[in-house]
Enzyme design. Structure first.
Site, mmCIF file in Angstrom:
data_model
loop_
_atom_site.group_PDB
_atom_site.id
_atom_site.type_symbol
_atom_site.label_atom_id
_atom_site.label_comp_id
_atom_site.label_asym_id
_atom_site.label_seq_id
_atom_site.Cartn_x
_atom_site.Cartn_y
_atom_site.Cartn_z
ATOM 1 N N GLY A 207 -81.438 77.550 -8.477
ATOM 2 C CA GLY A 207 -81.129 76.669 -9.630
ATOM 3 C C GLY A 207 -79.625 76.123 -9.707
ATOM 4 N N ASN A 208 -79.231 75.498 -10.685
ATOM 5 C CA ASN A 208 -78.014 74.965 -10.699
ATOM 6 C C ASN A 208 -77.246 75.406 -12.035
ATOM 7 O OD1 ASN A 208 -78.282 72.788 -12.436
ATOM 8 N ND2 ASN A 208 -79.869 71.975 -11.149
ATOM 9 N N ARG A 209 -75.966 74.861 -11.932
ATOM 10 C CA ARG A 209 -74.934 75.304 -13.147
ATOM 11 C C ARG A 209 -75.163 74.299 -14.311
ATOM 12 N NH1 ARG A 209 -71.543 79.026 -11.059
ATOM 13 N NH2 ARG A 209 -71.025 78.532 -8.555
ATOM 14 N N SER A 210 -76.074 73.580 -14.374
ATOM 15 C CA SER A 210 -76.264 72.445 -15.681
ATOM 16 C C SER A 210 -76.483 73.599 -16.799
ATOM 17 C CB SER A 210 -77.501 71.819 -15.538
ATOM 18 O OG SER A 210 -77.617 70.910 -16.665
ATOM 19 N N ALA A 275 -80.414 68.117 -14.532
ATOM 20 C CA ALA A 275 -80.200 68.426 -13.042
ATOM 21 C C ALA A 275 -81.213 69.039 -12.523
ATOM 22 C CB ALA A 275 -78.968 69.235 -13.389
#
Ligand code: C5P
Length: 401
Positions: A207-210, A275
């Site tokens: 995943g990512n930090r969005s 994102a």
């Protein structure tokens, strides 16, 4: 206020049909021409005589006149109207409109109507909260129909909760706003927001930090201006508040793509604020992967580029706006993306700017358009920036007439 506007009022069979009497009266007082269509069952609640007297026109309900055999053309009705208000819209009528089950004149007219359609749901609180009903409402909204959300309060069943039909004054006010304000009320806009999670196994993901804050703020601003917003959101800790937003939650890029591709043809504009993870594990383990002595190797495959794929489907009348987060040669890279993804404009964040990017409540951006005009926007809250993006979208859309 509604002078000369031709409005069909579709009455379906719920106890709130008594409020349609007042609705018709208020519409006539506002200068509208009103044609009432009654579903057969609604006549158990109010009489055609009441509504024909108030609307100054015969009420229509059957496909043809039983005595003269004259055909009541749903096609002509659909073409005649400037707006179609279905109030009350019962769970049954909402379901029939969703699947196109054309067994009465109200539904056939709905299916033929080219004008905007406003559904005013009314039913008991548990029905209103049932996924069958919420899914139908979501589908109708995703097709560009307007929903005038139910009120909370005492219900005919004696229970207390959400499901009361909006008051006639609010319905008339919504129509007045629709006809008097600018085109912003007429637009349906797709917004993607948040990260995507790409599963590795049942418990792990890439995943990512969005945080989704930017996309949600844009959705709220568009909705405040009356637009019909179809938000498709990855996993975030945010909730939407505005009734003009219908939010669909997804987890992976593939799910986000599937939904966005389905609804994009009905949208005037799309804002790609998500994102999206560029890659996903090639294989998802069915069971939790066990720790082993050897270093595991994760093979990744490319995810669909939602913005680029929809950019290929974009028509002359649609506009799209994307985001770019760059760390070097920012403007050049953003311009490349703008052209590669067929955006009308791109909002560029630079990670070098303090207060910009993931998780923060503020953002500092440049907006670049197709003609390579660059607009610097100072550091401001994501909500305030959403106002600029919203203005940009409406300006771009206004060139499409
Ligand atoms: O290529 P990059 O990820 O930097 O492009 C950013 C823009 O493209 C954003 O508007 C983002 O929402 C969109 N995008 C997308 N699907 C992807 C990757 C990016 O819609 N798979």
């Amino acid at each position: 206020m509604l002078s000369g506007k031709r409005i069909i009022v579709g009455v379906s069979g719920g106890i709130a049909a008594y409020k349609s009497v007042l609705l018709v009266r208020l519409l006539i007082k506002s200068g509208a021409e009103v044609q009432v269509l009654m579903s057969p069952f609604s006549k158990h609640f109010i009489t055609p005589l009441t509504l024909s007297t108030l609307s100054k026109r015969p009420v229509l309900s059957e496909f043809f006149d039983q005595t003269s055999g004259a055909w009541n053309s749903h096609v002509d009705l659909g073409l005649w109207a400037d707006a179609f208000v279905i109030a009350p819209a019962t769970a049954n009528t909402l379901a029939k409109c969703t699947v196109g089950l054309a067994d009465n004149l109200l539904i056939t007219t709905y299916l033929s109507a080219r004008c905007p359609v406003f559904f005013v749901p009314s039913m008991d609180l548990d029905m209103y909260a049932h996924p069958a009903v919420t899914d139908n409402i979501q589908t109708l909204r995703a097709r560009g129909n307007k929903i005038i959300d139910a009120d909370s309060g005492e219900l005919a069943s004696g229970l207390d909760g959400k499901g009361r039909m909006a008051e006639p004054e609010r319905i008339v006010q919504t129509l007045i706003e629709y006809f008097s304000t600018s085109d912003t009320y007429k637009y349906t806009v797709l917004v993607t927001a948040g990260p995507t999670y790409e599963p590795i196994d049942p418990v792990r993901f890439i995943g990512n930090r969005s945080s989704g804050k930017m996309g949600y703020a844009i959705a709220e601003k568009l909705a405040e201006h009356g637009a019909n917003v179809l938000l498709v959101s990855g996993p975030v800790n945010l909730k939407t508040k505005h009734p003009n937003i219908s939010c669909t939650h997804v987890e992976t890029a593939a799910e986000m793509f599937e939904y966005a591709r389905k609804i994009f043809p009905n949208c005037h504009a799309a804002v790609f604020a998500a994102a999206v993870s560029d890659y996903a594990p090639e294989e998802v383990s069915k069971n939790k992967m066990k720790k082993s002595d050897t270093d595991p190797v994760l093979r990744l495959k490319k995810n669909p580029d939602i913005a680029a794929e929809l950019g290929k489907l974009k028509t002359e009348q649609q506009i799209t706006v994307g985001f770019a987060l760059e760390t070097e040669n920012e403007i050049e890279h953003a311009q490349q993306k703008l052209h590669a993804k067929n955006f009308d404009a791109i909002v560029l964040n630079s990670l070098r700017d303090t207060g910009a990017g993931f998780g923060t409540d503020t953002n500092k951006v440049k907006i670049i358009d197709k003609h390579n005009t660059i607009r610097d926007i100072e550091l401001k809250s994501k909500t305030a920036l959403a106002g600029d993006v919203c203005e940009l979208i409406f300006n771009l859309l206004s060139t499409k007439k």
